[in-house]
Enzyme design. Structure first.
Site, PDB file in Angstrom:
ATOM      1  N   HIS A 143       0.823  -1.228   0.000  1.00  0.00           N
ATOM      2  CA  HIS A 143       0.000   0.000   0.000  1.00  0.00           C
ATOM      3  C   HIS A 143       0.852   1.272   0.000  1.00  0.00           C
ATOM      4  O   HIS A 143       0.735   2.126  -0.867  1.00  0.00           O
ATOM      5  CB  HIS A 143      -0.880   0.053   1.261  1.00  0.00           C
ATOM      6  CG  HIS A 143      -1.698  -1.165   1.518  1.00  0.00           C
ATOM      7  ND1 HIS A 143      -2.906  -1.379   0.888  1.00  0.00           N
ATOM      8  CD2 HIS A 143      -1.507  -2.227   2.339  1.00  0.00           C
ATOM      9  CE1 HIS A 143      -3.424  -2.518   1.319  1.00  0.00           C
ATOM     10  NE2 HIS A 143      -2.595  -3.056   2.194  1.00  0.00           N
TER      11      HIS A 143
HETATM   12  C1  BDR Z   1      -2.486   0.558   5.728  1.00  0.00           C
HETATM   13  O1  BDR Z   1      -2.539  -0.063   7.012  1.00  0.00           O
HETATM   14  C2  BDR Z   1      -1.280  -0.552   7.376  1.00  0.00           C
HETATM   15  O2  BDR Z   1      -1.351  -1.889   7.770  1.00  0.00           O
HETATM   16  C3  BDR Z   1      -0.369  -0.380   6.202  1.00  0.00           C
HETATM   17  O3  BDR Z   1       0.928   0.009   6.629  1.00  0.00           O
HETATM   18  C4  BDR Z   1      -1.030   0.694   5.368  1.00  0.00           C
HETATM   19  O4  BDR Z   1      -0.567   1.976   5.719  1.00  0.00           O
HETATM   20  C5  BDR Z   1      -3.308  -0.250   4.756  1.00  0.00           C
HETATM   21  O5  BDR Z   1      -4.636  -0.266   5.162  1.00  0.00           O
END
Ligand code: BDR
Ligand code: CA
Length: 325
Positions: free
Chosen positions: A228
């Site tokens: 992400h």
């Molecule tokens: C987001 O949540 C975290 O687990 C990841 O680092 C990312 O920023 C994705 O939903």
């Protein structure tokens, strides 16, 4: 190179964001926020990553330990107990700075032209900086954030983790007038942790490549993980890597099922084509139909990431990891 402050909660995918930013941007500092892990852990993790890539010149400033309201929910099931489980790493030699993240953000933005903010954790520090000094909204070039999603959630049906963790902070940010680029889960689902991609990292022959692959071994263990956070940094580095739609986004604070949702107005992109839900090349405008129509859209306030060039993204990551030697 663009001047950037990265506010993050490493976090495996945050670690990739740090590695991309440190090499391809002028990374002025890393600020941390309690999120994926407790503040102490995510701060340590930021130091670990910077030490791994030999960038101990980049300062790390700890910020808030939890959200504006309520308790911190850490993501132990995703990122492990440390927030960065997987690779065996030694304790960082360096300590974080004593200055608070919010002070660093406000001072830097007020004293430096053309700073871009990037947030890959809950938006608590950014909202606190806006509360302290509202003029930073106009001073920054833009805020790129990983959070939310256009009609998509992950932590909840309608809400993505970073926004769900602190919706009040997100509301403050989205109503601040900042130029916002949103990388939500609708986009990041196009960025899977594929086995062949991980093997390419491992085979680069660099310590950073092996470290990155080991991060993915843990993070991708369930078979449904996505990188992400580096998508937000990749968009700053290469504006063409993501195709956007300029849309109205607001944050749901209440809602029986929807607290933390980034309510995104996609109506003017919708088509009558049974094969295609929305048309990114639509020439329709948000204010067509005109005033009075119940189908009239809301004025855009957010550049919403819609399509990722995944091969280009992989190439950027691999080149970056290759160059850390
Ligand atoms: C987001 O949540 C975290 O687990 C990841 O680092 C990312 O920023 C994705 O939903
Ligand atoms: Ca994160």
């Amino acid at each position: 190179m663009k001047k950037v402050i990265l506010d993050c909660d490493p976090g495996h995918d945050d670690a990739f964001a740090i590695m991309l930013a440190a090499q391809n941007l002028d990374l002025l500092g890393v600020t941390t926020i309690g999120g994926n892990g407790y503040l102490e852990n995510v701060t340590r993790n930021a130091l670990v990553v910077l030490e791994k890539i030999g960038r101990t010149d980049i300062p790390v400033y700890p910020g808030h330990s939890g959200p504006t309201l309520g308790e911190l929910i850490i993501c132990e099931n995703v990122h492990g107990v440390s927030g960065l489980d997987g690779p065996v790493v030694s304790e960082p030699k360096r300590k974080p700075e004593t200055k608070h993240a919010v002070d660093f953000i406000v001072e830097t933005v007020m004293n430096t032209d053309h700073v871009t903010l990037c947030a890959t954790g809950p938006l608590t520090n950014i909202a606190a900086a806006l509360n302290r000094e509202p003029r930073i909204a106009q001073r920054v070039d833009a805020l790129y954030l990983m959070g939310g999603g256009a009609y998509a959630g992950n932590w909840r049906v309608a809400a993505e983790y970073n926004i769900y963790e602190d919706p009040e902070a997100a509301y403050k940010v989205f109503h601040s007038g900042m130029e916002i680029y949103m990388v939500g889960v609708n986009l990041t689902r196009q960025c899977p942790v594929r086995k062949d991609f991980v093997e390419q990292m491992r085979c680069l022959g660099t310590e950073a490549g092996v470290f990155a692959a080991e991060l993915c071994d843990f993070f991708g263990r369930g078979g449904d993980a996505h990188l992400h956070d580096p998508c937000a940094i990749a968009w700053i580095i290469d504006p063409d890597i993501i195709k956007e739609a300029y849309l109205h986004v607001d944050i749901e604070l209440t809602g029986t099922l929807t607290r933390g949702m980034t309510v995104t107005d996609l109506r003017f992109l919708q088509t009558n084509d049974p094969e295609k839900d929305i048309d990114l090349n639509s020439t329709k405008r948000w204010d067509d139909p005109p005033v009075g129509s119940p189908f009239r859209g809301e004025a855009p306030n957010t550049h919403v990431g819609m399509r990722l060039d995944y091969p280009k993204f992989c190439e950027l990551v691999l080149n970056t990891l290759r160059n850390y030697n």
